[in-house]
Design an enzyme around this catalytic site. Sequence first.
Site, PDB file in Angstrom:
ATOM      1  N   GLY A 131       0.335   0.112  -5.038  1.00 16.56           N
ATOM      2  CA  GLY A 131      -0.960  -0.541  -4.966  1.00 16.56           C
ATOM      3  C   GLY A 131      -1.864  -0.078  -6.075  1.00 16.56           C
ATOM      4  O   GLY A 131      -2.016   1.129  -6.287  1.00 16.56           O
ATOM      5  N   CYS A 140       6.234 -13.482   3.628  1.00 15.35           N
ATOM      6  CA  CYS A 140       6.271 -12.294   4.490  1.00 15.35           C
ATOM      7  C   CYS A 140       4.951 -12.160   5.244  1.00 15.35           C
ATOM      8  O   CYS A 140       3.889 -12.401   4.676  1.00 15.35           O
ATOM      9  CB  CYS A 140       6.518 -11.045   3.655  1.00 15.35           C
ATOM     10  SG  CYS A 140       6.466  -9.512   4.617  1.00 15.35           S
ATOM     11  N   ASN A 147      -0.515   1.044   6.047  1.00 18.99           N
ATOM     12  CA  ASN A 147       0.423   0.287   5.210  1.00 18.99           C
ATOM     13  C   ASN A 147       1.124  -0.730   6.103  1.00 18.99           C
ATOM     14  O   ASN A 147       1.842  -0.352   7.018  1.00 18.99           O
ATOM     15  CB  ASN A 147       1.430   1.228   4.559  1.00 18.99           C
ATOM     16  CG  ASN A 147       2.552   0.509   3.819  1.00 18.99           C
ATOM     17  OD1 ASN A 147       3.646   1.025   3.688  1.00 18.99           O
ATOM     18  ND2 ASN A 147       2.285  -0.697   3.328  1.00 18.99           N
ATOM     19  N   GLY A 148       0.903  -2.008   5.833  1.00 23.14           N
ATOM     20  CA  GLY A 148       1.542  -3.044   6.637  1.00 23.14           C
ATOM     21  C   GLY A 148       0.582  -4.165   6.955  1.00 23.14           C
ATOM     22  O   GLY A 148      -0.522  -4.250   6.420  1.00 23.14           O
ATOM     23  N   CYS A 167      12.369 -12.904   4.531  1.00 21.61           N
ATOM     24  CA  CYS A 167      12.020 -13.621   3.307  1.00 21.61           C
ATOM     25  C   CYS A 167      13.214 -14.397   2.751  1.00 21.61           C
ATOM     26  O   CYS A 167      13.039 -15.359   1.998  1.00 21.61           O
ATOM     27  CB  CYS A 167      11.465 -12.660   2.262  1.00 21.61           C
ATOM     28  SG  CYS A 167      12.491 -11.209   1.958  1.00 21.61           S
ATOM     29  N   TYR A 183      13.397  -4.023  -4.317  1.00 22.29           N
ATOM     30  CA  TYR A 183      12.401  -4.076  -5.382  1.00 22.29           C
ATOM     31  C   TYR A 183      11.307  -3.025  -5.296  1.00 22.29           C
ATOM     32  O   TYR A 183      10.986  -2.363  -6.273  1.00 22.29           O
ATOM     33  CB  TYR A 183      11.768  -5.476  -5.400  1.00 22.29           C
ATOM     34  CG  TYR A 183      10.560  -5.622  -6.296  1.00 22.29           C
ATOM     35  CD1 TYR A 183      10.634  -5.347  -7.659  1.00 22.29           C
ATOM     36  CD2 TYR A 183       9.344  -6.046  -5.782  1.00 22.29           C
ATOM     37  CE1 TYR A 183       9.516  -5.485  -8.481  1.00 22.29           C
ATOM     38  CE2 TYR A 183       8.227  -6.195  -6.605  1.00 22.29           C
ATOM     39  CZ  TYR A 183       8.323  -5.912  -7.946  1.00 22.29           C
ATOM     40  OH  TYR A 183       7.233  -6.047  -8.756  1.00 22.29           O
ATOM     41  N   CYS A 237       0.835  -1.197   0.000  1.00 23.40           N
ATOM     42  CA  CYS A 237       0.000   0.000   0.000  1.00 23.40           C
ATOM     43  C   CYS A 237       0.870   1.247   0.000  1.00 23.40           C
ATOM     44  O   CYS A 237       2.025   1.218   0.427  1.00 23.40           O
ATOM     45  CB  CYS A 237      -0.914   0.045   1.233  1.00 23.40           C
ATOM     46  SG  CYS A 237      -2.091  -1.318   1.320  1.00 23.40           S
ATOM     47  N   CYS A 297      12.205  -3.055   6.376  1.00 20.13           N
ATOM     48  CA  CYS A 297      12.049  -4.032   5.296  1.00 20.13           C
ATOM     49  C   CYS A 297      13.103  -3.814   4.208  1.00 20.13           C
ATOM     50  O   CYS A 297      13.084  -2.801   3.498  1.00 20.13           O
ATOM     51  CB  CYS A 297      10.658  -3.914   4.684  1.00 20.13           C
ATOM     52  SG  CYS A 297      10.409  -4.967   3.242  1.00 20.13           S
ATOM     53  N   CYS A 337      14.895  -6.104   8.290  1.00 22.01           N
ATOM     54  CA  CYS A 337      14.239  -7.405   8.239  1.00 22.01           C
ATOM     55  C   CYS A 337      14.586  -8.070   6.914  1.00 22.01           C
ATOM     56  O   CYS A 337      14.364  -7.512   5.844  1.00 22.01           O
ATOM     57  CB  CYS A 337      12.716  -7.246   8.349  1.00 22.01           C
ATOM     58  SG  CYS A 337      11.814  -8.803   8.136  1.00 22.01           S
TER      59      CYS A 337
END
Length: 497
Positions: free
Chosen positions: A34, A419, A117-118, A477, A267, A8, A261, A474
């Site tokens: 999004g 994730c 967002n999250g 992934c 990306y 988002c 993140c 983090c």
Amino acid sequence: MREIKEYCGIFGVYNAPNAARLIYYGLHALQHRGQESAGIVTSTYDEVRQRPVMPVHKGFGLVLDVFDDPSIFETKLLGRAGIGHNRYSTSGSATNPANIQPFVVHYRDGNIALAHNGNLSNARELRQAFSERGTLFLTTSDSELILHLIAQSRRQRQIDQIIDALTQLEGAFSLLILTDTSLIAVRDPNGFRPLALGRLRNEDGSWAYCVASETCAFDLIGAEYVRDIEPGEILVIDQKGCETGQFERYFLPRRYRISQCIFEYVYFARPDSKVFGEMVDKVRRKLGKQLAHEAPVPEVGPDDKPPIVISVPDSSNTIALGYTTECQKLGYRCRYEIGLIRNHYVGRTFIAPGQDRREMRVRCKFNTVEGVLRDRIVVVVDDSIVRGTTSRFLVNMIRQAGAREVHLRIASPPVISPCFYGMDFPSAEELLANKFASIEEMRQWLGVDSLAYLSVEGLMKAVRSAHPDGLDYCNACFTADYPVPVEMGVTKEENEW
């Protein structure tokens, strides 16, 4: 590559005479985060009803589609403050109109709106507790839980109700909360999701303040970047603060380490954005350079044509540039070329009928430049591989264009874990790295002459060298090391009725 979905984008503004229009442009700049739905809510005073109100307009589709009637900004979305949201669903069905944000409610202390967002990692636990108390739900999104926590808080002051609610959340949440008197920006104590503060000079000389997921939204409206919202910070933007430049700040307690993140750099974010306090373009070039040290281009003889390096556009463009220049510095013969062209007008709703639907989707999104690729050793640089199906189709297209050899270089480690903090990943069983026992087996399935990933150590080294702020990231992934406990088995649409 391409199989991870964005989550988002959020944008808010306070003390601007044309608040809704600024939010519209901000959301347009954040469209990449999004594409399922978009919405804007503003705060204004209704002279007829003699009370504050929060008009809202939202719907399915892109920002340009949802806000295609200019009169909306003249007759409906009035006021000097507001928040907006671009959605890609990570919790709650994408087809349920009730899940389109921002959410707007009225409770004992007035109007309140929320853009999130999250993902909340304790959403199932919270929802069950509310259900047992008889709470009625209007949506199937975890974001609604935040509003219930605020409304049911026993605290007297509204800001204390909000703090009380936020201390009960776990996981990833960058929030914009709009009240009748303020715009509140929140970032979870781990700092998973980015959130930045900016300001814009009004015509009368006063300052409007804005908050966005990425700073590229500031650039579009001519705002200047001030700073990031800090992990765990609750920033209250109100009229007094706009006049003095000093805002009330509160901080949430931190139970776990800061874990921004890292996939934002790999990306998600636009290369022209500043995320977590550093330009994405700079970090991606470092990723490419580190990849060159770990997996350079193939060596060729002095009489052979040098390998060409191409990117999978667009997120890999600057990675490939960094990779090529570093390979050249290391003494490898190569040059950067544009061998794949991306069609930017293929949306997520594109449907290709028939058995070859997925391959046709790739062909509609990318095309090869045959004159560049024919009879050449081609090194394809990409940011990541998830399921691998897109990569496999692209490799086949490059070979059909006449490439003599195809080598694949990935500027991140193998993705091995889903994730739970706001990205819509496939399940662990669907991930390419979990389907095969070795890189060699993956190489054979992808159909490339060689395959190499950036190591976890190389990834962290590159990011920290580009942005030595001392904060952690983090990378669950890639490592399955989740910094905040998660509940496995939670599905996006498990609360649908």
